[in-house]
Design a protein around this motif. Structure first.
Motif, PDB file in Angstrom:
ATOM      1  N   ASN A 251      18.670  -0.274  23.991  1.00 18.90           N
ATOM      2  CA  ASN A 251      19.721  -1.407  23.457  1.00 18.90           C
ATOM      3  C   ASN A 251      20.975  -1.163  24.138  1.00 18.90           C
ATOM      4  OD1 ASN A 251      18.226  -2.569  21.484  1.00 18.90           O
ATOM      5  ND2 ASN A 251      18.867  -1.083  19.966  1.00 18.90           N
ATOM      6  N   LEU A 252      20.826  -1.283  25.630  1.00 16.25           N
ATOM      7  CA  LEU A 252      22.090  -1.033  26.676  1.00 16.25           C
ATOM      8  C   LEU A 252      23.008  -2.397  26.000  1.00 16.25           C
ATOM      9  CD1 LEU A 252      19.737  -0.088  28.097  1.00 16.25           C
ATOM     10  CD2 LEU A 252      21.105  -0.370  30.154  1.00 16.25           C
ATOM     11  N   GLN A 253      24.285  -2.015  25.613  1.00 13.83           N
ATOM     12  CA  GLN A 253      25.090  -3.163  25.483  1.00 13.83           C
ATOM     13  C   GLN A 253      25.825  -3.662  26.930  1.00 13.83           C
ATOM     14  OE1 GLN A 253      27.853  -1.190  22.861  1.00 13.83           O
ATOM     15  NE2 GLN A 253      26.530  -0.760  21.307  1.00 13.83           N
ATOM     16  N   LEU A 254      25.494  -4.912  27.112  1.00 14.51           N
ATOM     17  CA  LEU A 254      26.002  -5.326  28.410  1.00 14.51           C
ATOM     18  C   LEU A 254      27.138  -6.714  27.982  1.00 14.51           C
ATOM     19  CD1 LEU A 254      22.833  -5.581  30.592  1.00 14.51           C
ATOM     20  CD2 LEU A 254      24.649  -3.907  30.439  1.00 14.51           C
ATOM     21  N   SER A 255      28.114  -6.971  28.756  1.00 10.12           N
ATOM     22  CA  SER A 255      28.874  -7.926  28.420  1.00 10.12           C
ATOM     23  C   SER A 255      29.352  -8.772  29.461  1.00 10.12           C
ATOM     24  CB  SER A 255      30.246  -7.236  27.836  1.00 10.12           C
ATOM     25  OG  SER A 255      29.957  -6.207  26.800  1.00 10.12           O
TER      26      SER A 255
ATOM     27  N   TYR B 130      25.823  -7.104  17.596  1.00 11.44           N
ATOM     28  CA  TYR B 130      24.663  -6.425  18.576  1.00 11.44           C
ATOM     29  C   TYR B 130      24.763  -4.869  17.963  1.00 11.44           C
ATOM     30  CZ  TYR B 130      29.448  -5.189  20.480  1.00 11.44           C
ATOM     31  OH  TYR B 130      30.727  -4.721  20.753  1.00 11.44           O
ATOM     32  N   GLN B 131      23.694  -4.547  18.264  1.00 16.63           N
ATOM     33  CA  GLN B 131      23.192  -3.172  17.791  1.00 16.63           C
ATOM     34  C   GLN B 131      23.745  -2.082  18.531  1.00 16.63           C
ATOM     35  OE1 GLN B 131      21.667  -3.096  14.675  1.00 16.63           O
ATOM     36  NE2 GLN B 131      22.283  -5.464  15.157  1.00 16.63           N
TER      37      GLN B 131
ATOM     38  N   ASN C 140      22.461  -6.689  23.454  1.00 17.04           N
ATOM     39  CA  ASN C 140      21.496  -5.709  23.843  1.00 17.04           C
ATOM     40  C   ASN C 140      20.603  -5.950  24.806  1.00 17.04           C
ATOM     41  OD1 ASN C 140      22.141  -5.361  20.562  1.00 17.04           O
ATOM     42  ND2 ASN C 140      22.515  -3.457  21.946  1.00 17.04           N
ATOM     43  N   ALA C 141      20.380  -5.074  25.961  1.00 15.07           N
ATOM     44  CA  ALA C 141      19.413  -5.256  27.022  1.00 15.07           C
ATOM     45  C   ALA C 141      18.286  -4.585  27.003  1.00 15.07           C
ATOM     46  CB  ALA C 141      20.400  -4.860  28.244  1.00 15.07           C
TER      47      ALA C 141
END
Length: 751
Positions: free
Chosen positions: A575-579, A541-542, A594-595
């Motif tokens: 590029n929100l990082q969602l988990s 992921y970015q 990435n969202a």
């Protein structure tokens, strides 16, 4: 009854308290710091821009809580601060601290993830959120910076930065002891002793111990205790050595031991109906019902949970004044050991959940160095520049049991290590005085990050891997990312007591990787054939980026008896990082993606009014519109327009304190309340959005201090309404609830 809690360390506490009391026996009573007799709002010196300045003249949206404010409000850990901070959530979710500022947050607390807000102690970055929910003791102040801080603080500051600044050794002999007792068998002790050894050396020692029983109620029919408890002991020894009139060395060593319980959760059905249909709906229930874990697993029996943490840190700060400039070097080494047994509530189908045991063992070490040069004097140009290096290494072992109903073997194991993260940066920032009242600032930082990890996903018949019956899938990846972050700003002295600023700034959070491997790779003797590989778009992921436009005003008025801090902001958040947990290759894995794009806009206003020398009013208002612009969690359903997590559209905070002058001393009584609009906690991998209803929470304090006496006593009630709500909800349906109402009485002695 099984009880894995460790006892307090009585020898350490007894020695520390004895030392402080012996010092008191040889010292005369010193009256407390006198009250502000003119009723003006007091100024605070901060280092938010890495150099000392008045908070009211610092072009950053920020909140500052002094050590005295923390003590009087009974705020002794990060999760207790949020009610006093605009647009900030600090949640002790599971075993880690979850920081959300203006709707910008992070969910991945594993060794491969990064937070969105930098958390520092005395300028030293703490990389793991599991290390951050520490105890506050002998603190000078806490600075909370809202908005990206990518230039002076670097990566992982898309949300902001929090810096806990502890008291350094001073030239004055002083000491303090505090004791607190409360409900839930709460008991707290802290002590401090500062000794000037000679003209060149001063020493300071501080310790704290905190304990209370679980806030949860065990309805599972077992004899085991549950979490939301506390049991920790911490200590710090500092030494300040004057090397010359122009140079000094500050050394700090700290250690903490935590022996609490990992089972801090209840099922989401304690708060919501309709989860199975994908439409969670809040329902009314008593606080005891909310806090009762009555889940009886159909497939296993719970065991006694525990969460044992040990943290050790060493740091050195060398400051050398060369005349035109000061050179500062800050170096640190930290080690964190964590051992956990967690009883999961694991929803495998919308209407069916099982019990899962997770064992975790991890060791984390980090080393950091920063060399910085800052100009001195009052010339038209002030500047600073520096080099930064950070290295973190983590070795972990995750073991999951009781997943047979998913078709998995008895042991589903993730041995991982080492996971290594390195970050290097060069930065600089300069401010030009264009006129006597107008200044322009420009700053830039170049950061290079590289991460690597080797490990495996093991499907085992027993606790130890057996090549004859078990098999492994490779988890291996490495990723290099780099980014330029920058800041442009103007600030202007509108009047001698009014300050305005405008900034354009950026923040950056490093990219990372998920479980799996690329076709043709190999490590640890494990190949990665094409049939078992994952594509690069799934494995990696970015980086997350944020660009902020902000304007603010800070003013003192009414003869400096009132203050107003105002900020408006507009974010371009990409590029929100969602988990969350997803099924990959037939097995559950924790996946970050990435969202797309989000928009964040808002307004913050807060301040203080002192109508008389005996009355203090605090106030705050936030307006926030934080939502996804483009995001499809499953590739089909759009979440465009959905609010970001923990982003209420408005909050209102109000506090009042009055001082009563008595013949024998003074009595202060105060109350602070915060009203929050409803907000959402989303679980994108499950297509679930949980609404947290609007809520008001209030704290009240009464404090008495005799005239000229070195001691004081206070009583406090937190969460007067005794309402609880989820502070975290995960992909399995596990909820970490907030704290119920608590009552405590505290005695402090200072000299």
């Amino acid at each position: 009854m099984i009880n894995n809690k460790a006892r307090w360390q009585p020898a350490l506490l007894a020695a520390s308290v004895s030392a402080a009391l012996q010092g008191m026996a040889h010292a005369q009573s010193v009256p407390p710091t006198p009250d502000n007799t003119d009723g003006q709002v007091q100024e605070v010196v901060v280092t938010a821009q890495r150099t000392a300045s008045l908070e009211s003249r610092t072009p950053v949206a920020m909140s500052v809580l002094t050590g005295e404010q923390l003590r009087q409000a009974g705020l002794d850990q990060p999760s207790a601060l949020a009610a006093r901070l605009p647009n900030v959530h600090l949640d002790g979710a599971a075993a880690a601290l979850k920081i959300t500022i203006r709707g910008v947050t992070n969910a991945d607390t594993t060794e491969k993830g990064d937070p969105s807000a930098a958390f520092m102690v005395d300028g030293v970055y703490l990389a793991r959120p599991t290390q951050q929910n520490l105890s506050f003791y002998d603190v000078d102040r806490i600075e909370v910076l809202r908005g990206p801080q990518g230039t002076l603080y670097g990566r992982n500051t898309t949300a902001g930065a929090i810096n806990v600044i502890t008291n350094a050794p001073s030239r004055q002999l002083e000491g303090a002891v505090g004791v607190e007792l409360g409900d839930y068998a709460s008991r707290k002790v802290n002590a401090m002793l500062n000794v000037p050894v000679n003209d060149a050396l001063a020493l300071r020692a501080a310790v704290a111990a905190n304990r209370h029983d679980s806030y949860l109620i065990n309805g599972q029919g077992t004899p085991y205790t549950l979490g939301l408890d506390r049991d920790d002991v911490s200590g710090r020894l500092s030494a300040k050595l004057t090397l010359s009139p122009a140079a000094s060395l500050l050394l700090r060593a700290d250690h903490s031991s935590v022996r609490d319980n990992s089972d801090r959760i209840v099922p989401d059905t304690n708060f919501y109906h309709g989860v199975a249909s994908g439409q969670p709906t809040w329902y009314d229930a008593s606080t005891d019902q909310r806090l009762t874990n009555g889940f009886v697993p159909p497939n296993t029996r719970p065991e006694q949970g525990y969460d044992h943490k040990t943290t050790t840190g060493l740091s050195a700060e060398l400051a050398w004044d060369l005349g035109p400039a000061t050179v500062t070097w800050l170096g640190a080494h930290r080690r964190f050991d964590n051992h956990v047994l967690f009883n999961y509530y694991y929803r495998v189908k919308p209407t069916f959940a099982i019990g899962v045991h997770q064992n975790f063992d991890g060791v984390n070490t980090q080393d950091s160095h920063e060399l910085r040069v800052a100009t001195n004097g009052n010339g038209p140009l002030s500047a600073q520049a520096g080099l930064y290096y950070f290295r973190e290494e983590t070795n972990t072992l995750y073991t999951f049991r009781d997943l047979a109903l998913l078709g998995l073997p008895p042991y589903y194991v993730f041995p991982t290590g080492p996971t290594i993260a390195r970050s290097k940066a060069v930065f600089g920032q300069a401010t030009w005085r264009l006129t006597d009242r107008l200044r322009a600032t420009a700053g830039v930082r170049y950061t290079s990050d590289d991460k690597s990890r080797v490990g495996s996903t093991n499907f085992q018949q027993g606790p130890v891997f057996n090549p004859a019956t078990d098999f492994k899938l490779l988890n291996a990846a490495d990723l290099d990312t780099h980014k330029n972050t920058w800041r442009l700003g103007l600030d202007y002295d509108v009047t001698p007591t009014t300050f305005a600023y405008a900034t354009l700034s950026t923040g950056y959070k490093a990219g990372g990787f998920n479980d799996g491997c690329l076709a043709g790779s190999s490590a640890l003797g494990i190949p990665c054939p094409a049939a078992l590989a994952v594509p690069a778009s799934t494995l990696y992921y970015q980086p997350e980026t944020l660009t902020s436009r902000e304007a603010g005003l800070k003013t003192r008025f009414w003869d400096k008896r009132a203050s107003l801090n105002l900020a408006v902001f507009d974010y371009d958040y990409r590029n929100l990082q969602l988990s969350g947990v997803a099924i990959v290759r037939g097995a559950p894995q924790y996946v970050t993606t990435n969202a797309g794009v989000a928009s964040v806009k808002g307004l913050e206003a807060d301040g203080q009014i002192n109508p008389t020398i005996d009355d203090r009013i605090s106030y705050g208002l936030t307006l926030l519109d934080a939502h996804y612009v483009s995001y499809t969690p499953d590739g089909v359903h759009s979440w465009a327009g959905t609010k970001l997590d923990r982003a209420p559209s408005n909050t209102v905070t109000a506090g009042y304190e009055h001082r009563f002058l008595l013949a024998s001393g003074q009595l202060r009584a105060g109350i602070v309340a915060r009203r929050s609009a409803a907000y959402i906690i989303g679980v994108p991998t499950q297509q679930l959005r949980y609404t947290i209803p609007a809520r008001t929470a209030s704290d009240a304090t009464v404090r008495y201090q005799p005239s000229g006496a070195p001691w004081s006593v206070q009583a406090q009630v937190r969460n007067l309404e005794n309402k609880v709500q989820p502070i975290a909800i995960d992909s399995f349906g596990m909820v970490v609830p907030s704290d119920p109402r608590t009552i405590a009485v505290r005695f402090d002695y200072r000299y």
